[in-house]
Design an enzyme around this catalytic site. Structure first.
Site, mmCIF file in Angstrom:
data_model
loop_
_atom_site.group_PDB
_atom_site.id
_atom_site.type_symbol
_atom_site.label_atom_id
_atom_site.label_comp_id
_atom_site.label_asym_id
_atom_site.label_seq_id
_atom_site.Cartn_x
_atom_site.Cartn_y
_atom_site.Cartn_z
ATOM 1 N N ASP A 176 13.308 9.411 -8.061
ATOM 2 C CA ASP A 176 12.964 9.067 -6.681
ATOM 3 C C ASP A 176 13.661 7.767 -6.291
ATOM 4 O O ASP A 176 13.108 6.934 -5.583
ATOM 5 C CB ASP A 176 11.448 8.928 -6.541
ATOM 6 C CG ASP A 176 11.001 8.864 -5.078
ATOM 7 O OD1 ASP A 176 11.686 9.446 -4.224
ATOM 8 O OD2 ASP A 176 9.971 8.219 -4.790
ATOM 9 N N VAL A 181 -0.587 -1.977 -4.698
ATOM 10 C CA VAL A 181 -0.136 -3.027 -5.602
ATOM 11 C C VAL A 181 -0.691 -4.359 -5.129
ATOM 12 O O VAL A 181 -0.500 -4.744 -3.968
ATOM 13 C CB VAL A 181 1.404 -3.084 -5.686
ATOM 14 C CG1 VAL A 181 1.833 -4.130 -6.709
ATOM 15 C CG2 VAL A 181 1.975 -1.721 -6.048
ATOM 16 N N LYS A 206 -0.783 -2.666 -10.257
ATOM 17 C CA LYS A 206 -0.620 -1.388 -9.562
ATOM 18 C C LYS A 206 -1.813 -0.501 -9.908
ATOM 19 O O LYS A 206 -2.032 -0.172 -11.074
ATOM 20 C CB LYS A 206 0.681 -0.716 -9.979
ATOM 21 C CG LYS A 206 1.019 0.529 -9.161
ATOM 22 C CD LYS A 206 2.436 1.000 -9.460
ATOM 23 C CE LYS A 206 2.866 2.141 -8.551
ATOM 24 N NZ LYS A 206 4.259 2.555 -8.796
ATOM 25 N N ASP A 213 8.828 1.491 -9.395
ATOM 26 C CA ASP A 213 8.220 2.780 -9.032
ATOM 27 C C ASP A 213 8.770 3.909 -9.903
ATOM 28 O O ASP A 213 9.560 4.740 -9.451
ATOM 29 C CB ASP A 213 8.435 3.101 -7.554
ATOM 30 C CG ASP A 213 7.656 2.154 -6.650
ATOM 31 O OD1 ASP A 213 6.677 1.551 -7.132
ATOM 32 O OD2 ASP A 213 8.015 2.013 -5.469
ATOM 33 N N ASN A 261 13.063 1.504 -3.743
ATOM 34 C CA ASN A 261 12.562 1.413 -5.108
ATOM 35 C C ASN A 261 13.428 0.503 -5.974
ATOM 36 O O ASN A 261 13.410 0.603 -7.199
ATOM 37 C CB ASN A 261 12.492 2.808 -5.744
ATOM 38 C CG ASN A 261 11.390 3.648 -5.132
ATOM 39 O OD1 ASN A 261 10.423 3.111 -4.607
ATOM 40 N ND2 ASN A 261 11.540 4.954 -5.174
ATOM 41 N N THR A 270 0.861 -1.181 0.000
ATOM 42 C CA THR A 270 0.000 0.000 0.000
ATOM 43 C C THR A 270 0.896 1.230 0.000
ATOM 44 O O THR A 270 1.994 1.217 0.564
ATOM 45 C CB THR A 270 -0.917 0.035 1.226
ATOM 46 O OG1 THR A 270 -0.114 0.045 2.418
ATOM 47 C CG2 THR A 270 -1.837 -1.186 1.253
ATOM 48 N N GLY A 271 0.433 2.280 -0.658
ATOM 49 C CA GLY A 271 1.224 3.492 -0.718
ATOM 50 C C GLY A 271 0.338 4.712 -0.827
ATOM 51 O O GLY A 271 -0.882 4.614 -0.943
ATOM 52 N N LYS A 272 0.963 5.887 -0.790
ATOM 53 C CA LYS A 272 0.207 7.135 -0.867
ATOM 54 C C LYS A 272 -0.406 7.323 -2.250
ATOM 55 O O LYS A 272 -1.467 7.917 -2.394
ATOM 56 C CB LYS A 272 1.117 8.316 -0.538
ATOM 57 C CG LYS A 272 1.602 8.338 0.912
ATOM 58 C CD LYS A 272 2.502 9.545 1.147
ATOM 59 C CE LYS A 272 2.994 9.581 2.587
ATOM 60 N NZ LYS A 272 3.889 10.739 2.843
ATOM 61 N N GLU A 273 0.267 6.842 -3.272
ATOM 62 C CA GLU A 273 -0.177 7.066 -4.635
ATOM 63 C C GLU A 273 -0.957 5.902 -5.211
ATOM 64 O O GLU A 273 -1.871 6.094 -6.011
ATOM 65 C CB GLU A 273 1.033 7.343 -5.535
ATOM 66 C CG GLU A 273 1.852 8.549 -5.104
ATOM 67 C CD GLU A 273 3.209 8.589 -5.779
ATOM 68 O OE1 GLU A 273 3.504 7.649 -6.541
ATOM 69 O OE2 GLU A 273 3.956 9.541 -5.548
ATOM 70 N N GLU A 300 5.095 -7.424 -14.714
ATOM 71 C CA GLU A 300 5.740 -8.647 -14.237
ATOM 72 C C GLU A 300 5.854 -8.641 -12.713
ATOM 73 O O GLU A 300 6.234 -7.634 -12.112
ATOM 74 C CB GLU A 300 7.122 -8.737 -14.864
ATOM 75 C CG GLU A 300 7.976 -9.899 -14.399
ATOM 76 C CD GLU A 300 9.380 -9.836 -14.973
ATOM 77 O OE1 GLU A 300 10.151 -10.779 -14.720
ATOM 78 O OE2 GLU A 300 9.700 -8.840 -15.664
#
Length: 280
Positions: free
Chosen positions: A214, A67, A90, A231, A219, A61-64, A168
């Site tokens: 980033d 997945v 994603k 990412d 990443n 889980t992420g801010k954007e 993938e």
């Protein structure tokens, strides 16, 4: 009465069309041709219309975006064998997400062709947030395609559909997800191998005029003796973006510090100069 020898015989094999929880029919043929992965495609990519996508759980889980782990599989039908593959799905967030508009340093130079979409994004309407999320999905899709073709170690991009990007799944060789570089403690000889791969990947990015933007140990995936960059929605044009060189330098500083702290000395300035020589 049996048919004469050599005659065509139509064999009908019924397929169960009842889908279970977390399942859907494969969306492979529903997306435009340009939204499917580059050729030649790996042999594991399942392109059958009768394939079923089954959601197996969440990977991150992420801010954007979140997945998910997805299995795309097709049953054996007639003489066609069963096929399956694991994918990382994603899914970029839309209405509830609030940080896309804060990433101005990454999106300088990007334009939205549709004026209605541009106005909606400026006003931060629900439609505008959906457009923004879709833009980030397609930005990562475009980056993965370019980098895969250039030989950069990134996941193979399978398809993009709206705010969902299928790629993938990078495993750990035992059925689980490959760990992030920040989670591993490799011996010094393997650290050297990781750095060589990282530098080669950054060089290929730079040769394409791009920086990750980033890049960090969070990443980068460590798949055995291989690393994979992930990412990439914020990938930046080093020359076209006014902050391109600064972001490239930050990538170098972050990764040099990680390797140095693990006992493998990396000079951030030397790495930066090496990449600049590739760009110019």
């Amino acid at each position: 009465m049996s048919p004469p020898a050599g005659a065509f015989v139509f064999a009908f094999h019924p397929v169960d069309e009842e889908l279970g929880p977390g399942q859907r029919w494969s969306t492979w043929l529903e997306v435009e041709r340009g939204c499917r992965g580059p050729e030649p495609r790996p042999s594991w990519v399942v392109t059958d219309q009768a394939a079923i996508d089954t959601e197996l759980g969440i990977l991150k889980t992420g801010k954007e975006a979140d997945v998910f782990l997805l299995e795309r599989a097709v049953q054996a039908i007639g003489g066609n064998p069963a096929k399956s593959s694991l994918l990382a799905a994603k899914r970029y967030r839309t209405e509830e997400h609030r940080s896309f508009h804060r990433k101005a340093s990454y999106v300088e130079g990007r334009r939205t062709r549709n004026s209605r979409d541009s106005r909606a994004m400026a006003k931060k309407t629900a439609h505008g947030r959906g457009v923004a999320a879709g833009q980030w999905a397609y930005a990562e899709w475009d980056a993965l395609n370019r980098l895969w073709k250039a030989g950069v170690p990134v996941p193979y991009p399978v398809q993009v559909d709206g705010t969902e990007l299928l790629m993938e799944f990078i495993d750990d060789g035992e059925g689980g997800a490959a760990p992030r570089l920040a989670q591993v403690r490799p011996p010094k000889d393997l650290l050297g191998g990781y750095f060589e791969q990282l530098r080669d990947g950054m060089r290929e990015l730079a040769r394409a005029g791009l920086a990750h933007g980033d890049l960090s140990p969070y990443n980068v995936l460590a798949q055995g003796e291989r690393i994979v960059l992930i990412d990439l929605p914020q990938v930046v044009d080093i020359v076209g973006n006014p902050q391109g060189l600064d972001l490239l330098m930050r990538d170098c500083r972050t990764m040099a510090a990680w390797f140095t702290n693990r006992g493998f000395e990396v000079d951030e300035q030397e790495l930066f100069a090496d990449l600049l020589a590739t760009v110019f």
